[in-house]
Design a protein around this motif. Sequence first.
Motif, mmCIF file in Angstrom:
data_model
loop_
_atom_site.group_PDB
_atom_site.id
_atom_site.type_symbol
_atom_site.label_atom_id
_atom_site.label_comp_id
_atom_site.label_asym_id
_atom_site.label_seq_id
_atom_site.Cartn_x
_atom_site.Cartn_y
_atom_site.Cartn_z
ATOM 1 N N LEU A 1 0.839 -1.207 0.000
ATOM 2 C CA LEU A 1 0.000 0.000 0.000
ATOM 3 C C LEU A 1 0.870 1.253 0.000
ATOM 4 C CD1 LEU A 1 -2.809 -1.048 2.497
ATOM 5 C CD2 LEU A 1 -3.021 -0.748 0.030
ATOM 6 N N GLN A 2 1.929 1.218 0.805
ATOM 7 C CA GLN A 2 2.832 2.370 0.874
ATOM 8 C C GLN A 2 3.524 2.588 -0.466
ATOM 9 O OE1 GLN A 2 6.101 2.067 3.649
ATOM 10 N NE2 GLN A 2 5.904 4.221 4.142
ATOM 11 N N LYS A 3 3.883 1.498 -1.146
ATOM 12 C CA LYS A 3 4.520 1.592 -2.457
ATOM 13 C C LYS A 3 3.616 2.338 -3.439
ATOM 14 C CE LYS A 3 5.886 -1.280 -6.343
ATOM 15 N NZ LYS A 3 5.832 -2.628 -6.890
ATOM 16 N N HIS A 4 2.313 2.174 -3.264
ATOM 17 C CA HIS A 4 1.349 2.847 -4.138
ATOM 18 C C HIS A 4 0.927 4.207 -3.579
ATOM 19 C CE1 HIS A 4 0.764 -0.196 -7.244
ATOM 20 N NE2 HIS A 4 1.109 -1.052 -6.289
ATOM 21 N N GLY A 5 1.676 4.706 -2.619
ATOM 22 C CA GLY A 5 1.475 6.064 -2.124
ATOM 23 C C GLY A 5 0.290 6.251 -1.208
ATOM 24 N N ALA A 6 -0.115 5.199 -0.518
ATOM 25 C CA ALA A 6 -1.291 5.309 0.343
ATOM 26 C C ALA A 6 -1.021 4.653 1.693
ATOM 27 C CB ALA A 6 -2.493 4.654 -0.319
ATOM 28 N N SER A 7 -1.709 5.166 2.704
ATOM 29 C CA SER A 7 -1.612 4.556 4.022
ATOM 30 C C SER A 7 -2.745 3.563 4.250
ATOM 31 C CB SER A 7 -1.632 5.628 5.109
ATOM 32 O OG SER A 7 -2.850 6.336 5.056
ATOM 33 N N LYS A 8 -3.744 3.616 3.349
ATOM 34 C CA LYS A 8 -4.844 2.663 3.415
ATOM 35 C C LYS A 8 -5.364 2.451 1.993
ATOM 36 C CE LYS A 8 -7.975 6.349 4.780
ATOM 37 N NZ LYS A 8 -8.959 6.789 5.760
ATOM 38 N N LEU A 9 -6.105 1.382 1.806
ATOM 39 C CA LEU A 9 -6.546 1.011 0.465
ATOM 40 C C LEU A 9 -7.361 2.109 -0.209
ATOM 41 C CD1 LEU A 9 -6.698 -1.057 -1.773
ATOM 42 C CD2 LEU A 9 -8.608 -2.125 -0.583
ATOM 43 N N SER A 10 -8.200 2.791 0.534
ATOM 44 C CA SER A 10 -9.027 3.840 -0.074
ATOM 45 C C SER A 10 -8.188 5.009 -0.588
ATOM 46 C CB SER A 10 -10.068 4.337 0.926
ATOM 47 O OG SER A 10 -9.427 4.895 2.055
ATOM 48 N N GLY A 11 -6.923 5.095 -0.186
ATOM 49 C CA GLY A 11 -6.039 6.155 -0.653
ATOM 50 C C GLY A 11 -5.349 5.839 -1.974
ATOM 51 N N VAL A 12 -5.499 4.620 -2.467
ATOM 52 C CA VAL A 12 -4.874 4.223 -3.727
ATOM 53 C C VAL A 12 -5.724 4.729 -4.887
ATOM 54 C CG1 VAL A 12 -4.188 2.254 -5.162
ATOM 55 C CG2 VAL A 12 -3.826 2.176 -2.693
ATOM 56 N N SER A 13 -5.060 5.266 -5.882
ATOM 57 C CA SER A 13 -5.754 5.771 -7.065
ATOM 58 C C SER A 13 -6.390 4.619 -7.835
ATOM 59 C CB SER A 13 -4.751 6.498 -7.961
ATOM 60 O OG SER A 13 -5.326 6.810 -9.200
ATOM 61 N N PRO A 14 -7.640 4.780 -8.291
ATOM 62 C CA PRO A 14 -8.306 3.711 -9.051
ATOM 63 C C PRO A 14 -7.529 3.272 -10.292
ATOM 64 C CG PRO A 14 -9.912 5.347 -8.373
ATOM 65 C CD PRO A 14 -8.561 5.901 -8.018
ATOM 66 N N GLU A 15 -6.717 4.154 -10.855
ATOM 67 C CA GLU A 15 -5.912 3.795 -12.022
ATOM 68 C C GLU A 15 -4.877 2.723 -11.675
ATOM 69 O OE1 GLU A 15 -6.144 7.263 -11.155
ATOM 70 O OE2 GLU A 15 -7.915 7.395 -12.449
ATOM 71 N N GLU A 16 -4.535 2.612 -10.401
ATOM 72 C CA GLU A 16 -3.521 1.654 -9.969
ATOM 73 C C GLU A 16 -4.123 0.333 -9.485
ATOM 74 O OE1 GLU A 16 -0.315 3.124 -7.521
ATOM 75 O OE2 GLU A 16 -0.876 5.177 -7.990
ATOM 76 N N TYR A 17 -5.434 0.199 -9.480
ATOM 77 C CA TYR A 17 -6.080 -0.995 -8.932
ATOM 78 C C TYR A 17 -5.609 -2.283 -9.604
ATOM 79 C CZ TYR A 17 -9.557 1.714 -6.261
ATOM 80 O OH TYR A 17 -10.189 2.535 -5.363
ATOM 81 N N ALA A 18 -5.527 -2.287 -10.930
ATOM 82 C CA ALA A 18 -5.156 -3.515 -11.641
ATOM 83 C C ALA A 18 -3.748 -3.959 -11.265
ATOM 84 C CB ALA A 18 -5.277 -3.310 -13.142
ATOM 85 N N VAL A 19 -2.820 -3.017 -11.256
ATOM 86 C CA VAL A 19 -1.435 -3.343 -10.897
ATOM 87 C C VAL A 19 -1.365 -3.766 -9.438
ATOM 88 C CG1 VAL A 19 0.893 -2.408 -10.648
ATOM 89 C CG2 VAL A 19 -0.476 -1.812 -12.646
ATOM 90 N N LEU A 20 -2.051 -3.050 -8.569
ATOM 91 C CA LEU A 20 -2.058 -3.383 -7.149
ATOM 92 C C LEU A 20 -2.597 -4.792 -6.922
ATOM 93 C CD1 LEU A 20 -1.698 -2.588 -4.164
ATOM 94 C CD2 LEU A 20 -3.978 -1.583 -4.255
ATOM 95 N N LEU A 21 -3.664 -5.152 -7.610
ATOM 96 C CA LEU A 21 -4.245 -6.488 -7.450
ATOM 97 C C LEU A 21 -3.246 -7.563 -7.867
ATOM 98 C CD1 LEU A 21 -6.646 -8.296 -6.738
ATOM 99 C CD2 LEU A 21 -7.425 -8.027 -9.094
ATOM 100 N N GLU A 22 -2.595 -7.378 -8.997
ATOM 101 C CA GLU A 22 -1.619 -8.369 -9.466
ATOM 102 C C GLU A 22 -0.443 -8.478 -8.503
ATOM 103 O OE1 GLU A 22 -2.063 -10.611 -11.865
ATOM 104 O OE2 GLU A 22 -4.046 -9.715 -11.953
ATOM 105 N N GLU A 23 0.039 -7.355 -8.008
ATOM 106 C CA GLU A 23 1.149 -7.386 -7.039
ATOM 107 C C GLU A 23 0.713 -8.036 -5.743
ATOM 108 O OE1 GLU A 23 3.640 -3.492 -8.602
ATOM 109 O OE2 GLU A 23 2.333 -3.273 -6.872
ATOM 110 N N ALA A 24 -0.518 -7.777 -5.319
ATOM 111 C CA ALA A 24 -1.030 -8.388 -4.079
ATOM 112 C C ALA A 24 -1.105 -9.899 -4.228
ATOM 113 C CB ALA A 24 -2.401 -7.806 -3.744
ATOM 114 N N LYS A 25 -1.520 -10.376 -5.379
ATOM 115 C CA LYS A 25 -1.608 -11.816 -5.604
ATOM 116 C C LYS A 25 -0.241 -12.486 -5.551
ATOM 117 C CE LYS A 25 -5.830 -11.832 -8.391
ATOM 118 N NZ LYS A 25 -6.392 -12.055 -9.747
ATOM 119 N N GLN A 26 0.829 -11.730 -5.830
ATOM 120 C CA GLN A 26 2.179 -12.283 -5.814
ATOM 121 C C GLN A 26 2.770 -12.383 -4.418
ATOM 122 O OE1 GLN A 26 4.560 -9.988 -8.526
ATOM 123 N NE2 GLN A 26 3.316 -10.518 -10.287
ATOM 124 N N ILE A 27 2.180 -11.719 -3.446
ATOM 125 C CA ILE A 27 2.707 -11.766 -2.080
ATOM 126 C C ILE A 27 2.675 -13.208 -1.580
ATOM 127 C CG2 ILE A 27 2.284 -11.092 0.317
ATOM 128 C CD1 ILE A 27 1.208 -8.433 -0.729
#
Length: 116
Positions: free
Chosen positions: A88-114
């Motif tokens: 979340l911090q990598k995407h510039g947010a302290s919580k999920l609602s702070g992440v830009s919707p444009e980054e959702y797809a990338v964030l989801l793929e990165e989350a699945k890799q954890i």
Amino acid sequence: MSKEPTTLLDVIHVIRQLADKLEAMAETMTEREVQTFEQVYPPEEGNTEAVQKPVSVKDTPTVSISEIRAVLAEKSRSGFTDSVKALLQKHGASKLSGVSPEEYAVLLEEAKQIGT
């Protein structure tokens, strides 16, 4: 008191109502789990689990915040809370609602890799 189901259709109706209630309960529990991500701490030195290879967004389908929330909650329950916070911090947010919707797809793929 409610009447007892007498026909198979009554039983099916009751089962559907139960399924709806269980789904609502699961969504509430997931929401509460994800709310624990409010505070984000810097990742520990050497902790690179959340920072993995970049994911391209070409032709990526639309991703909803609830899909991301479910994946992040599962990763957190699996013991990767620090990695989730770092992501979340990598995407510039302290919580999920702070992440830009444009980054959702990338964030989801990165989350699945954890944790893989």
